[in-house]
Design an enzyme around this catalytic site. Structure first.
Site, PDB file in Angstrom:
ATOM      1  N   HIS A 271      39.799  65.348  32.710  1.00 41.50           N
ATOM      2  CA  HIS A 271      40.540  66.173  32.277  1.00 41.50           C
ATOM      3  C   HIS A 271      42.153  66.001  32.828  1.00 41.50           C
ATOM      4  O   HIS A 271      42.495  66.033  34.111  1.00 41.50           O
ATOM      5  CB  HIS A 271      40.443  67.849  32.594  1.00 41.50           C
ATOM      6  CG  HIS A 271      41.186  68.697  32.192  1.00 41.50           C
ATOM      7  ND1 HIS A 271      40.815  69.480  30.904  1.00 41.50           N
ATOM      8  CD2 HIS A 271      42.498  69.417  32.550  1.00 41.50           C
ATOM      9  CE1 HIS A 271      41.910  70.277  30.557  1.00 41.50           C
ATOM     10  NE2 HIS A 271      42.871  70.100  31.545  1.00 41.50           N
TER      11      HIS A 271
ATOM     12  N   HIS B  88      40.256  73.589  41.168  1.00 43.66           N
ATOM     13  CA  HIS B  88      41.365  72.886  41.598  1.00 43.66           C
ATOM     14  C   HIS B  88      41.992  74.053  42.679  1.00 43.66           C
ATOM     15  O   HIS B  88      42.090  75.239  42.369  1.00 43.66           O
ATOM     16  CB  HIS B  88      42.257  72.131  41.018  1.00 43.66           C
ATOM     17  CG  HIS B  88      43.000  73.173  39.731  1.00 43.66           C
ATOM     18  ND1 HIS B  88      42.260  73.680  38.911  1.00 43.66           N
ATOM     19  CD2 HIS B  88      44.201  73.515  39.733  1.00 43.66           C
ATOM     20  CE1 HIS B  88      43.200  74.261  37.991  1.00 43.66           C
ATOM     21  NE2 HIS B  88      44.245  74.109  38.613  1.00 43.66           N
TER      22      HIS B  88
ATOM     23  N   GLU C 273      50.846  79.219  39.079  1.00 44.81           N
ATOM     24  CA  GLU C 273      50.411  79.069  37.942  1.00 44.81           C
ATOM     25  C   GLU C 273      50.151  80.437  37.091  1.00 44.81           C
ATOM     26  O   GLU C 273      49.210  81.081  37.551  1.00 44.81           O
ATOM     27  CB  GLU C 273      49.215  78.338  37.733  1.00 44.81           C
ATOM     28  CG  GLU C 273      48.771  76.906  38.139  1.00 44.81           C
ATOM     29  CD  GLU C 273      47.930  76.064  37.995  1.00 44.81           C
ATOM     30  OE1 GLU C 273      46.870  76.587  37.266  1.00 44.81           O
ATOM     31  OE2 GLU C 273      47.505  75.009  38.665  1.00 44.81           O
TER      32      GLU C 273
ATOM     33  N   HIS D 287      47.459  82.443  39.698  1.00 39.81           N
ATOM     34  CA  HIS D 287      47.001  81.786  40.503  1.00 39.81           C
ATOM     35  C   HIS D 287      47.860  81.014  41.265  1.00 39.81           C
ATOM     36  O   HIS D 287      48.655  80.057  41.038  1.00 39.81           O
ATOM     37  CB  HIS D 287      45.937  80.567  40.108  1.00 39.81           C
ATOM     38  CG  HIS D 287      44.909  81.200  38.956  1.00 39.81           C
ATOM     39  ND1 HIS D 287      44.649  80.529  37.802  1.00 39.81           N
ATOM     40  CD2 HIS D 287      44.319  82.330  38.897  1.00 39.81           C
ATOM     41  CE1 HIS D 287      43.605  81.126  37.162  1.00 39.81           C
ATOM     42  NE2 HIS D 287      43.406  82.307  37.860  1.00 39.81           N
TER      43      HIS D 287
ATOM     44  N   HIS E 267      40.805  77.969  41.827  1.00 39.69           N
ATOM     45  CA  HIS E 267      40.674  78.625  40.478  1.00 39.69           C
ATOM     46  C   HIS E 267      40.089  77.427  39.508  1.00 39.69           C
ATOM     47  O   HIS E 267      40.058  76.303  39.839  1.00 39.69           O
ATOM     48  CB  HIS E 267      41.893  79.220  40.076  1.00 39.69           C
ATOM     49  CG  HIS E 267      43.170  78.082  39.682  1.00 39.69           C
ATOM     50  ND1 HIS E 267      43.786  78.037  41.244  1.00 39.69           N
ATOM     51  CD2 HIS E 267      43.690  77.654  38.757  1.00 39.69           C
ATOM     52  CE1 HIS E 267      44.752  77.255  40.605  1.00 39.69           C
ATOM     53  NE2 HIS E 267      44.346  77.036  39.309  1.00 39.69           N
TER      54      HIS E 267
END
Length: 415
Positions: A253, A296, A302, A326, A332
């Site tokens: 990803h 991560h 974020e 986050h 999270h």
């Protein structure tokens, strides 16, 4: 070639013709991020309420979180707006920084000193922004740069999100190895339609955001009396549907930076004051991998919102009109349901459709306001439970085939 952002405005009356500014009380809108004690937990808000009583754009502003100080020209703030009536004989400007407005529901018709803009959900508006490349084309996002006056007109209840930056202005990210085309293309940004207003003998209210507080002044004529202008400093909008996704096509990803629409760079190369990132409809074609975001911890804050549909890493509980925060180095990632589904699904080309999530990502450690913590009554106290059912899948005796990955939960820590 880059040049200093500025515009010449040719107006019927100078904007200096007004009464003295007076303090204006707005309890839900602030740049004071020291009032609440720090909270490192993962936070999620259910959809913010639409107003029950009459409220215009300014009256419907509320601050969720932020960091820094506009007096020092350093920091960010995240606000939401919810309004159900137009600003009548009233305008607003921000002396502290730029507003990037992301409508979630309800169209906005915006009067500005540079002309008119009509903005719909899935579009963004930037008020006060300079791009180092020409702007033209079709759009859906709005940015209002520092000092620009605007008035928001609505025809139905409207709600959305605002990213405010104090440092510099938003710009397109460097494309690097992507090349000349991709992500948000300059041709797809729209500037206002030419228009002016010559109105006398009115009681017109000018609202100013200055050093984190609101002030108001009165004048006897419309502020939108600009009959001509030229320059490179003006509001614009952008259609998120025109974003050209650049995605991983083999494995892993990719970092959210490949979804950056606009960035406000800091003085440190590669570190942003704030990035505006979207997660639009796209093809997912990776193989031998875990397609949703990794679990991560990283050095960015974020703040995420959902404009419509479902977000692939949080299909339940993360609703359009809501949000999550986050904070830096707080772990999270996908909830239990998303992890189990992604771990077992057949990896064939899949198109993610009917969704549009976004992220305000910042290198500042953002604090939640009193309104965000308690005043809005939308904070989801059970958010942490979405990860509690994650199971141990590790088997020390399991031997993978050549093309298989070990059965563990992928996680990244990044600085």
């Amino acid at each position: 070639m880059w040049c200093l952002p500025f515009s010449w405005l040719y107006r019927i009356r100078p904007s200096v013709v007004h009464d003295p500014f007076k303090a204006l009380t707005q309890s839900t809108f602030t740049n004071d991020f020291r009032a609440c004690p720090p909270n490192p937990n993962q936070l999620r808000w259910q959809p913010f309420d639409l107003p029950k009583n009459p409220a215009d754009f300014v009256e419907g502003l509320a601050t969720v979180c932020g960091a820094g100080d506009p007096k020092a020209r350093s920091g960010v703030a995240v606000h939401v707006y919810a309004c159900n009536q137009s600003m009548k004989n009233k305008c607003f400007y921000n002396a502290d920084g730029d507003f990037l407005i992301v409508p979630q529901t309800g169209d906005l018709h915006i009067l500005t000193e540079f002309g008119q803009l009509h903005v719909q959900p899935r579009e963004i508006l930037v008020v006060q922004v300079h791009m180092s490349v020409p702007l033209a084309g079709n759009g859906m996002l709005v940015t209002f740069q520092q000092g620009m006056r605007f008035s928001v007109q609505v025809s139905a209840p409207s709600r959305g999100y605002i990213l405010e930056v104090f440092n510099t202005h938003f710009q397109l990210p460097d494309l690097g190895p992507i090349g000349a085309n991709g992500l948000a293309n300059p041709r797809d940004f729209l500037s206002p339609v030419a228009w002016f207003e010559d109105v006398d003998s009115v009681d017109y209210l000018v609202v100013s955001k200055f050093q984190g507080s609101l002030f108001s002044s009165r004048q006897d004529h419309s502020p939108f009396d600009v009959v001509a202008w030229h320059g490179n400093y003006y509001p614009y909008k952008y259609d998120l549907a025109k974003f050209m996704v650049v995605n991983a096509v083999s494995f892993d990803h990719a970092d959210p930076s490949i979804f950056t629409v606009l960035t406000c760079p800091s003085n440190t190369p590669g570190v942003a004051v704030a990035d505006f990132v979207i997660f639009p409809p796209q093809w997912s074609v990776q193989e031998h991998t875990f397609r949703p975001p990794w679990y991560h911890r990283n050095c960015m804050s974020e703040f995420m919102g959902l404009l419509y549909g479902r977000y692939q890493a949080k299909e339940e509980g993360f609703a359009p009109g809501g949000a999550s925060l986050h904070s830096m180095m707080t772990p999270h990632g996908p909830d239990q349901e998303a992890f189990e589904k992604a771990s077992c699904v057949e990896l064939r080309p899949t198109k993610l459709e009917g969704t549009m999530a976004f992220m305000f990502e910042s290198s500042f450690s953002m604090a939640v306001t009193q309104w965000g913590q308690n005043g809005c009554s939308k904070l989801d106290g059970s958010y942490y439970r979405c990860w509690q059912g994650l199971r141990k899948n590790f088997d020390p005796n399991w031997k993978p085939q050549q093309t298989e990955e070990p059965l563990t939960s992928p996680e990244i820590i990044q600085s």
